[in-house]
Motif scaffolding. Structure first.
Motif, PDB file in Angstrom:
ATOM      1  N   GLY A   1       9.854   5.325   5.075  1.00  0.00           N
ATOM      2  CA  GLY A   1       9.431   6.881   4.653  1.00  0.00           C
ATOM      3  C   GLY A   1      10.713   7.771   5.012  1.00  0.00           C
ATOM      4  O   GLY A   1      10.893   8.768   4.079  1.00  0.00           O
ATOM      5  N   THR A   2      11.577   7.442   6.043  1.00  0.00           N
ATOM      6  CA  THR A   2      12.971   8.102   6.055  1.00  0.00           C
ATOM      7  C   THR A   2      14.009   7.212   5.729  1.00  0.00           C
ATOM      8  O   THR A   2      14.620   6.689   6.695  1.00  0.00           O
ATOM      9  CB  THR A   2      12.956   8.676   7.434  1.00  0.00           C
TER      10      THR A   2
ATOM     11  N   ARG B   1       0.775  -1.159   0.033  1.00  0.00           N
ATOM     12  CA  ARG B   1      -0.029   0.024  -0.005  1.00  0.00           C
ATOM     13  C   ARG B   1       0.669   1.216  -0.115  1.00  0.00           C
ATOM     14  O   ARG B   1       0.392   2.475  -0.191  1.00  0.00           O
ATOM     15  CB  ARG B   1      -1.074  -0.070   1.093  1.00  0.00           C
ATOM     16  N   LEU B   2       2.238   1.155   0.201  1.00  0.00           N
ATOM     17  CA  LEU B   2       3.145   2.230   0.283  1.00  0.00           C
ATOM     18  C   LEU B   2       3.272   2.633  -1.014  1.00  0.00           C
ATOM     19  O   LEU B   2       3.212   2.196  -1.773  1.00  0.00           O
ATOM     20  CB  LEU B   2       4.086   1.982   1.187  1.00  0.00           C
TER      21      LEU B   2
ATOM     22  N   ASP C   1       3.460   9.952   4.648  1.00  0.00           N
ATOM     23  CA  ASP C   1       4.120   8.530   4.170  1.00  0.00           C
ATOM     24  C   ASP C   1       3.359   8.079   2.709  1.00  0.00           C
ATOM     25  O   ASP C   1       2.780   9.072   2.325  1.00  0.00           O
ATOM     26  CB  ASP C   1       3.575   7.568   5.411  1.00  0.00           C
ATOM     27  N   GLY C   2       3.628   6.911   2.853  1.00  0.00           N
ATOM     28  CA  GLY C   2       2.841   6.239   1.318  1.00  0.00           C
ATOM     29  C   GLY C   2       1.599   6.667   1.239  1.00  0.00           C
ATOM     30  O   GLY C   2       0.961   6.286  -0.051  1.00  0.00           O
ATOM     31  N   ARG C   3       0.868   6.718   2.371  1.00  0.00           N
ATOM     32  CA  ARG C   3      -0.536   6.735   2.307  1.00  0.00           C
ATOM     33  C   ARG C   3      -1.151   8.287   2.326  1.00  0.00           C
ATOM     34  O   ARG C   3      -2.358   8.409   2.642  1.00  0.00           O
ATOM     35  CB  ARG C   3      -1.449   5.750   3.436  1.00  0.00           C
TER      36      ARG C   3
ATOM     37  N   GLN D   1      13.106   1.029  -2.621  1.00  0.00           N
ATOM     38  CA  GLN D   1      13.308   0.434  -1.428  1.00  0.00           C
ATOM     39  C   GLN D   1      11.777  -0.480  -1.111  1.00  0.00           C
ATOM     40  O   GLN D   1      11.962  -1.684  -0.647  1.00  0.00           O
ATOM     41  CB  GLN D   1      13.668   1.397  -0.161  1.00  0.00           C
ATOM     42  N   THR D   2      10.824   0.187  -1.365  1.00  0.00           N
ATOM     43  CA  THR D   2       9.544  -0.589  -1.017  1.00  0.00           C
ATOM     44  C   THR D   2       9.448  -1.685  -1.860  1.00  0.00           C
ATOM     45  O   THR D   2       8.949  -2.818  -1.787  1.00  0.00           O
ATOM     46  CB  THR D   2       8.504   0.443  -0.993  1.00  0.00           C
TER      47      THR D   2
END
Length: 572
Positions: free
Chosen positions: A239-240, A33-34, A331-333, A39-40
């Motif tokens: 996120g970081t 979901r990100l 964040d990704g959301r 990286q993800t």
């Protein structure tokens, strides 16, 4: 024959297999979901590979059909053994931004060759049992699974797989041991998540558990997922990420503070910690107002919602000016997770701006004084010329008066050029199409026709841009005639003012921007040079070429990368 083996219900490893598979699916769902970053994506690949392997272990345990048990066993070997360690290594290198390693052919060979070697070894082992003995159904508690006695070659391959995983762990540890604050805490949690994977890998590969024929090393990934989710939602692991922290935060000459929505410090970079005189580890976790209370920036703490502003700070006995700006972090959301406050030292920049303003003021004053000193004797000469013409009706006196009028116009044009060439220091948004029409309406252009094409807003001085268009229109009307058609085309690269007149011979274009150059005795020759000065004041370029109708095309180039048509001449 029943499809499912009822004995699996009493095996102690079955609940663990179910839990590991469910946890793997949860990890895939959360990370999926990100926002899609390298990286993800790399972690998602790692999660998918191991979750498929974990599900295959569960499948082999609960089915009763031998052929299905073999299929699930092969699936486990392909995903967990052949691909699992490679997926972990790839994630570690991407997450730590080790592009130097990914670019090496030897590393690329390991990433691509390891699955092929392990698969080839399994195929060769079917006829030459150097890795493991013949595969057969063996008892594992109350149920049967396929197993084989490990040979020396199998232990060597196992050591190789463990070595890849240990090296992946070392990459993460090596990066995080040089960090501090939130990033260090984040790193400890992430590294801790891979410890169970390594431990279970060693236990499973070397059969150090009660049911050695069940590959529990595949559950190592799921055992570490709680740590990763803790880091993900507690510290924003993705996120970081280290890449952003090292390249953006630590790489800046500006000071940066990151706070959470409650104003608690999450991180400060090295530049800001030196300015504040605080240890980043001591600052993290405390309210920003408390951290900044006894520092030179006590009057400008990084609390959310502060306006962009300049603040004065005493640094080493010197007064420095810092510009404070903020941006929200999500964040990704798209959920706000904090605020980044940037402290930029603008002392030298502000000094240059003030000096530039003073230079512009001195230039204006000089131009005014020069014009005044020239116009006084010029007015006297014009008066005597007019008197001679009136008394004696002398055509030479009339010619002198005309020349004096032309000199007065030239002085006015030179004064305009000097003023308009001063750099624009306080630009504002200007709609080019609107200012082009407004400039046209201010001129006596009843017989001429204007067409404006395109829309664009730029940062500039409205009054000077209006005069730019006015000079371009006068130039077109003077050279193409009062009934000319003028087209203004606004593009992303700039703007063009084109007419349908006779144009400028290519051999003459090199001189058109020279002050005073003209092919018409009645003109002063300052129109295009003023246009060039106005363009330079905005840090743009002016050029002259041929229009589509064969006339003159005056082009203002706002994009430094724009290309010019053949034969066009750019002002110096």
């Amino acid at each position: 024959m029943s499809l499912f083996d009822p004995a699996a219900l009493s095996h102690p490893y079955v609940p663990a297999a179910v839990l590991a598979f469910v946890v793997g699916l949860l990890a895939i769902g959360f990370v999926g979901r990100l926002e899609r970053t390298s990286q993800t994506r790399s972690y998602l690949l790692y999660a998918i590979v191991h979750t498929i392997g974990t599900g295959a272990v569960f499948g082999e345990m609960v089915v009763a059909v031998p052929a299905l048990k073999q299929l699930f066993g092969l699936t486990t070997y392909v995903f967990s053994t052949c691909l699992g360690s490679v997926a972990l290594l790839y994630f570690a290198m991407v997450y730590c931004d080790r592009t130097d390693l990914l670019a090496r052919r030897s590393v690329q060979a390991v990433l691509a060759g390891t699955p092929l070697v392990l698969l080839s070894a399994a195929l060769v082992n079917q006829s030459v049992h150097v890795i493991a003995g013949p595969s057969r159904l063996v008892a594992s508690g109350p149920l049967e699974v396929y197993g084989a006695a490990t040979r020396p070659g199998g232990y060597l391959l196992g050591l190789y797989v463990v070595a890849l995983s240990v090296y992946s762990m070392w990459l993460l540890v090596d990066y995080y041991r040089g960090q501090s604050g939130t990033l260090l805490r984040q790193g400890r949690i992430l590294v801790a998540g891979f410890v169970p994977a390594l431990a279970l890998m060693g236990v499973g590969i070397f059969d150090l558990h009660p049911f050695p024929h069940i590959p529990i090393e595949t559950w190592g990934f799921s055992a570490g997922v709680p740590f990763v989710l803790w880091g993900l939602f507690g510290y924003g692991v993705f996120g970081t990420v280290p890449v952003a922290h090292r390249r953006v935060v630590e790489g800046l000459d500006d000071g940066v503070a990151v706070t959470d929505p409650d104003g608690v410090v999450l991180d400060v970079n090295e530049r800001l910690s030196r300015l504040l005189g605080v240890d980043p580890d001591d600052a993290v976790g405390d309210p920003a107002t408390a951290v900044f209370e006894e520092t030179p920036l006590a009057h400008a703490p990084p609390v959310a919602g502060r306006p962009d502003e300049d603040v004065r700070v005493e640094v080493d006995g010197e007064t420095r000016r810092f510009h404070v700006s903020q941006s929200s972090l999500t964040d990704g959301r798209d959920v706000r997770v904090g605020t980044a406050t940037v402290y930029s030292d603008v002392t030298e920049r502000r000094q240059r701006e003030r000096e530039l303003e003073r230079q512009n003021e001195r230039l204006d004053q000089f131009a005014d004084n020069l014009a005044h000193d020239l116009r006084t004797p010029l007015a006297t000469a014009r008066m005597y010329a007019s008197e001679l013409e009136r008394k004696h009706d002398d055509p030479d006196a009339a010619q002198v008066a005309t020349s004096l009028d032309r000199m007065d116009t030239m002085i006015e044009n030179m004064l305009t050029q000097a003023r308009e060439g001063a750099t624009v220091t306080d630009p504002e948004p200007v709609a080019l199409a609107d200012i082009a029409r407004d400039a046209w309406d201010r001129l006596d252009t009843e017989q001429a026709h204007l067409e404006v094409q395109g829309e664009r807003t730029v940062d500039g001085d409205p009054s000077r841009l209006r005069r730019l268009f006015e000079n371009a229109y006068r130039n077109a009307i003077e050279h193409a005639g009062p009934d000319t058609s003028v087209t203004v085309e606004v593009t992303e690269e700039g703007l063009t003012v084109a007419d349908d007149g006779p144009g400028i011979p290519e051999s003459e274009r090199a001189r058109v921007f020279d002050s005073g150059y003209t092919t018409r005795p009645a003109n002063t020759g300052f129109g295009l040079s003023i246009i060039a000065a106005l363009a330079r004041a905005h840090d743009w370029r002016a050029a002259v070429g041929e229009s589509d109708a064969g006339g003159v095309a005056v082009r203002i180039i706002t994009d430094a990368q724009a290309t010019l048509e053949e034969g066009a001449v750019v002002a110096d």
